[in-house]
Each structure stands twice: as structure tokens, then as C-alpha cells.
Design a protein around this motif. Structure first.
Motif, mmCIF file in Angstrom:
data_model
loop_
_atom_site.group_PDB
_atom_site.id
_atom_site.type_symbol
_atom_site.label_atom_id
_atom_site.label_comp_id
_atom_site.label_asym_id
_atom_site.label_seq_id
_atom_site.Cartn_x
_atom_site.Cartn_y
_atom_site.Cartn_z
ATOM 1 N N LEU A 146 -40.541 62.523 20.902
ATOM 2 C CA LEU A 146 -40.370 63.269 19.538
ATOM 3 C C LEU A 146 -40.234 62.316 18.574
ATOM 4 O O LEU A 146 -40.815 62.335 17.418
ATOM 5 C CB LEU A 146 -39.188 64.337 19.701
ATOM 6 C CG LEU A 146 -39.075 65.350 20.321
ATOM 7 C CD1 LEU A 146 -37.777 66.338 20.057
ATOM 8 C CD2 LEU A 146 -40.400 66.340 19.867
ATOM 9 N N SER A 147 -39.514 61.104 18.736
ATOM 10 C CA SER A 147 -39.329 60.240 17.796
ATOM 11 C C SER A 147 -40.221 59.077 17.416
ATOM 12 O O SER A 147 -41.046 58.873 18.626
ATOM 13 C CB SER A 147 -37.914 59.761 17.792
ATOM 14 O OG SER A 147 -37.703 59.161 18.926
ATOM 15 N N SER A 224 -36.083 61.610 14.132
ATOM 16 C CA SER A 224 -37.598 62.410 14.151
ATOM 17 C C SER A 224 -37.350 63.686 13.431
ATOM 18 O O SER A 224 -36.140 64.377 13.331
ATOM 19 C CB SER A 224 -37.532 62.967 15.445
ATOM 20 O OG SER A 224 -38.811 63.466 15.755
ATOM 21 N N THR A 225 -38.551 63.974 12.815
ATOM 22 C CA THR A 225 -38.552 65.149 11.935
ATOM 23 C C THR A 225 -39.252 66.447 12.875
ATOM 24 O O THR A 225 -39.644 67.279 12.296
ATOM 25 C CB THR A 225 -38.962 65.270 10.458
ATOM 26 O OG1 THR A 225 -40.181 64.523 10.416
ATOM 27 C CG2 THR A 225 -37.926 64.502 9.878
ATOM 28 N N ARG A 226 -39.796 65.896 14.091
ATOM 29 C CA ARG A 226 -40.436 66.810 14.741
ATOM 30 C C ARG A 226 -40.139 68.377 15.078
ATOM 31 O O ARG A 226 -40.892 68.999 15.228
ATOM 32 C CB ARG A 226 -40.975 66.035 15.853
ATOM 33 C CG ARG A 226 -42.031 64.839 15.781
ATOM 34 C CD ARG A 226 -43.351 65.229 15.641
ATOM 35 N NE ARG A 226 -44.259 65.480 16.924
ATOM 36 C CZ ARG A 226 -44.486 64.469 17.652
ATOM 37 N NH1 ARG A 226 -44.356 63.204 17.275
ATOM 38 N NH2 ARG A 226 -45.076 64.822 18.756
ATOM 39 N N LEU A 228 -38.593 70.039 13.242
ATOM 40 C CA LEU A 228 -38.712 70.949 12.040
ATOM 41 C C LEU A 228 -40.176 71.491 12.406
ATOM 42 O O LEU A 228 -40.565 72.757 11.999
ATOM 43 C CB LEU A 228 -38.964 70.320 10.690
ATOM 44 C CG LEU A 228 -37.406 69.934 10.269
ATOM 45 C CD1 LEU A 228 -37.476 69.178 9.034
ATOM 46 C CD2 LEU A 228 -36.827 71.078 9.872
ATOM 47 N N ARG A 229 -41.213 71.005 12.975
ATOM 48 C CA ARG A 229 -42.485 71.267 13.125
ATOM 49 C C ARG A 229 -42.539 72.241 14.495
ATOM 50 O O ARG A 229 -43.530 73.091 14.395
ATOM 51 C CB ARG A 229 -43.382 69.942 13.547
ATOM 52 C CG ARG A 229 -44.671 69.686 13.812
ATOM 53 C CD ARG A 229 -45.640 69.939 12.845
ATOM 54 N NE ARG A 229 -45.200 69.038 11.658
ATOM 55 C CZ ARG A 229 -45.729 67.934 11.657
ATOM 56 N NH1 ARG A 229 -46.748 67.138 12.389
ATOM 57 N NH2 ARG A 229 -45.378 67.033 10.677
ATOM 58 N N ILE A 230 -41.545 71.947 15.027
ATOM 59 C CA ILE A 230 -41.467 73.067 16.234
ATOM 60 C C ILE A 230 -41.301 74.551 15.767
ATOM 61 O O ILE A 230 -41.995 75.566 15.814
ATOM 62 C CB ILE A 230 -40.233 72.892 17.303
ATOM 63 C CG1 ILE A 230 -40.578 71.506 18.035
ATOM 64 C CG2 ILE A 230 -40.003 73.956 18.204
ATOM 65 C CD1 ILE A 230 -39.250 71.028 18.735
ATOM 66 N N THR A 232 -42.224 75.425 12.751
ATOM 67 C CA THR A 232 -43.627 75.741 12.044
ATOM 68 C C THR A 232 -44.430 76.206 13.085
ATOM 69 O O THR A 232 -44.988 77.461 12.808
ATOM 70 C CB THR A 232 -44.094 74.380 11.267
ATOM 71 O OG1 THR A 232 -43.233 73.847 10.594
ATOM 72 C CG2 THR A 232 -45.366 74.938 10.605
ATOM 73 N N TYR A 233 -44.611 75.641 14.089
ATOM 74 C CA TYR A 233 -45.500 76.052 15.479
ATOM 75 C C TYR A 233 -45.127 77.470 15.560
ATOM 76 O O TYR A 233 -45.909 78.467 15.953
ATOM 77 C CB TYR A 233 -45.774 75.247 16.437
ATOM 78 C CG TYR A 233 -46.584 74.076 16.184
ATOM 79 C CD1 TYR A 233 -47.608 74.073 15.289
ATOM 80 C CD2 TYR A 233 -46.130 72.742 16.388
ATOM 81 C CE1 TYR A 233 -48.220 73.001 15.080
ATOM 82 C CE2 TYR A 233 -46.821 71.744 16.242
ATOM 83 C CZ TYR A 233 -48.115 71.703 15.195
ATOM 84 O OH TYR A 233 -48.719 70.495 15.318
ATOM 85 N N TYR A 287 -30.846 69.606 9.599
ATOM 86 C CA TYR A 287 -31.290 68.596 8.866
ATOM 87 C C TYR A 287 -30.564 68.747 7.458
ATOM 88 O O TYR A 287 -30.104 67.743 6.916
ATOM 89 C CB TYR A 287 -32.801 68.696 8.605
ATOM 90 C CG TYR A 287 -33.690 68.136 9.775
ATOM 91 C CD1 TYR A 287 -33.841 66.850 9.964
ATOM 92 C CD2 TYR A 287 -33.919 68.996 10.756
ATOM 93 C CE1 TYR A 287 -34.359 66.343 11.162
ATOM 94 C CE2 TYR A 287 -34.416 68.537 12.169
ATOM 95 C CZ TYR A 287 -34.935 67.090 12.255
ATOM 96 O OH TYR A 287 -35.468 66.554 13.324
#
Ligand code: UDP
Ligand code: MG
Length: 313
Positions: A146-147, A224-226, A228-230, A232-233, A287
Motif C-alpha cells: 500500500l505505501s 499511505s493514503t491508499r 482512502l482509495r479503497i 472510493t473504489y 486520516y
């Protein structure tokens, strides 16, 4: 000063004296100056009392930083590095699980290889349960994926590095500190050497499973800000599914008509969507919370007392 040993101590009264003994023994005849920077992390036992004894005796240069309360090991490392004056800085635990002799080897590597900046020790054999090992493995897989930092799975905080590395780490003033990530983030070239962790000399480990889990989340969120993407998806996916299902329902209604049923479907959908929303809010909350903590700009630690050798009359 060639070397500073930074030693965070929390309720290590029974260990600190033995620790200094072990250091004196390991570094006897090493031919360079070294100091020990003890950080008393708000211990509730006689740790500070014993550290003051060591400070008074000055069998080797000893500094003591004493916190106003328990701020955690990461804060202890930060404070210790702040007060370290060595050309090399070494992070080592007070419980003698990490032998000071290894630090001598680390110093030798730094001396011999000018292009190596960090010598990090990793545990070649862990004496811990299978379940914990499994979770740790998962954690490293996830965080490395992730990071944008890469972590060595078994590497610990047990490291010796050049002053420039410490300087860079001190410039990272984040409040939620995850030193393995910070080490990776600042870069520099590292060499990894294996070591076998000994049994704790006295006292108990301060890490519980819950604490480790929180630390793992700190590590992932901090680098990691990934996640947050989860969210979104996940949102996109459910929106797409909802659209399809809407078309199905409308067609059903128009073509065959619907008899009132579907209780189970409704309950399942409410629960599913509700939990997905809470999950996404939770991620965002992690976050936002950290942004809040950092925006207050509070100090990483508060030292009640700092004892330096030069102040001793
Ligand atoms: N420590 C600390 N503050 C804390 C918890 C731990 O300074 O809040 C210190 C502790 O005294 C020890 C080191 O961090 O010197 C490692 O802690 P511990 O031995 O409990 O961890 P483990 O070796 O089990 O990973
Ligand atoms: Mg330990």
C-alpha cells in the motif's frame, strides 16, 4: 564523541544497571568515546532513581532525559536522538534483548564502509507464537503493497546510523511516529545484519496484541493514503451494482409486476451498505483524526528533567 547509545526505558528499574554493566563490558578497550543517553519514559517504578545513580557515577558519559509522563517508545527515541552528540547513533532497548556487543560490530561496519549509512539488525529467529508471526507477515505484505516505503519484515529498531540520518529523522516532526517507516522514508543506504534476540533480563514486554495492532494501523495510515482509495473504489462498485439492480427492478415492475416481498433482500442490503459506509467513514476518520492531532502542533514529548554530564558539578 564517536557513539551515542539511545536507550528508551519504561519500567526497566531492574534492567538499567545491568544494561550499563553490559555496555561497559562490551565496549572495554574499544578505543573511542561513547555515551549512553537514557530516556525515562515516565516510568512508574524506580527506573529514574536508578538512572540518576548511573548519572552520578558517570562510569561512562551518561545523559538522562526524564519525561513528565509516558509518551511511548517512539517519543523516547526522538528525545534521545535530540540529546545525542555522537558521530554515530545507536538505538537499543534497555532489557538486554539486544546485546551491546552487536553495536560494536555495527560501528565497525560503518567505519569500514563509508557508503553505508545505516546498519540495521533483523531477528533471524523469533521466539514468538505462530499466530503473531502470521499477523506480522500479513502486516508487512500489506504495508509494502500500500505505501511508498519498503520495510524489511524482521528488522527492528535496533540500528546504528550516522549523524546525518538522525538529523533527517529529527526533521520529521510527525506526531504519530512509526520509526520503521520513518527510517525507510528518509532513505540512505542500509545494511542488514542478523541477530538473535535474547530473553528479556527482567520485567515484561510492554507490547500486547492490541497495542501491536494499533501500531500496525499507525504504520499503514502514516505512510499511505491508499486506504482512502479503497473507500472510493468501494463506493464506485456499489454505485455500479445499484444501477444494474435498479434497471432490473424497473424492468421487473414494468413487465411482470412485483408482489410485495423481498424482506430478506432489503435487510441484507441495508446491513451491507450500512457497514460499508461505516467502514469508509472509519478510514476517513483515521486520516482526519491524524490531521487534527498534527494540526494542534503539540510537542512529541515533554521532558521534566534533562541531566547532562557537563551540568554535573
Ligand atoms: N519502552 C518505552 N516506552 C514504552 C514502552 C516501551 O520506552 O511506552 C521501551 C522499553 O523500556 C524497552 C523498549 O522500549 O527498552 C522495548 O520495549 P519492550 O521490551 O517492551 O518491547 P519488545 O522487546 O517486547 O518488542
Ligand atoms: Mg524487549
Amino acid at each position: 564523541m564517536k557513539l551515542s547509545l539511545v536507550v528508551p526505558c519504561y519500567n526497566e528499574a531492574e534492567n538499567v544497571l545491568a544494561f550499563q554493566e553490559a555496555v561497559l563490558e562490551a565496549f572495554a578497550g574499544c578505543g573511542y568515546d561513547y555515551e549512553i543517553v537514557f530516556v525515562d519514559d515516565g516510568s512508574k517504578d524506580a527506573t529514574l532513581h536508578n538512572l540518576k545513580k548511573l548519572y552520578k557515577a558517570q562510569a561512562c558519559p551518561v545523559k538522562v532525559v526524564s519525561f513528565s509522563r509516558n509518551f511511548g517508545k517512539e517519543a523516547g527515541i526522538y528525545a534521545g536522538m535530540t540529546h545525542a552528540s555522537g558521530e554515530y547513533i545507536s538505538l537499543i532497548d534497555a532489557d538486554l534483548q539486544q546485546r551491546p556487543e552487536i553495536v560494536r560490530d555495527m560501528v565497525k561496519i560503518l567505519d569500514e564502509k563509508p557508503d553505508i549509512d545505516v546498519v540495521a539488525a533483523y531477528q533471524d529467529r523469533r521466539g514468538e507464537g505462530k499466530l503473531l508471526s502470521f499477523f506480522k507477515k500479513c502486516f508487512y505484505k500489506i504495508i509494502n503493497k500500500l505505501s511508498n516505503v519498503t520495510l524489511h519484515a524482521d528488522a527492528s529498531d535496533f540500528r546504528t546510523f550516522r549523524r546525518s540520518v538522525a538529523q533527517s529523522m529529527l526533521e520529521m516532526t510527525e506526531w504519530h511516529r512509526f520509526s520503521k517507516g520513518i527510517f525507510s522514508w528518509v532513505g540512505y543506504s542500509a545494511e542488514y545484519i542478523p541477530y538473535t534476540a535474547c530473553a528479556r533480563k527482567a520485567g515484561t514486554s510492554k507490547w500486547s496484541f492490541g497495542k501491536l495492532a494499533n501500531y500496525a494501523i499507525d504504520g499503514i495510515i502514516g505512510f499511505s493514503t491508499r486506504p482512502l482509495r479503497i473507500a472510493t473504489y468501494l463506493g464506485g462498485l456499489t454505485a455500479f451494482a445499484a444501477l444494474i439492480y435498479m434497471i432490473v427492478v424497473v424492468l421487473q415492475k414494468l413487465i411482470v409486476g412485483i408482489d410485495v416481498a423481498g424482506y430478506a433482500t432489503i435487510i441484507v442490503l441495508i446491513l451491507l451498505l450500512g457497514s460499508m459506509q461505516l467502514f469508509a467513514i472509519g478510514i476517513i476518520g483515521e486520516y482526519v483524526g491524524r490531521t487534527f492531532e498534527q494540526s494542534k502542533n503539540r510537542p512529541i514529548y515533554i521532558a521534566k528533567e534533562v541531566l547532562l554530564p557537563e551540568d554535573k558539578e
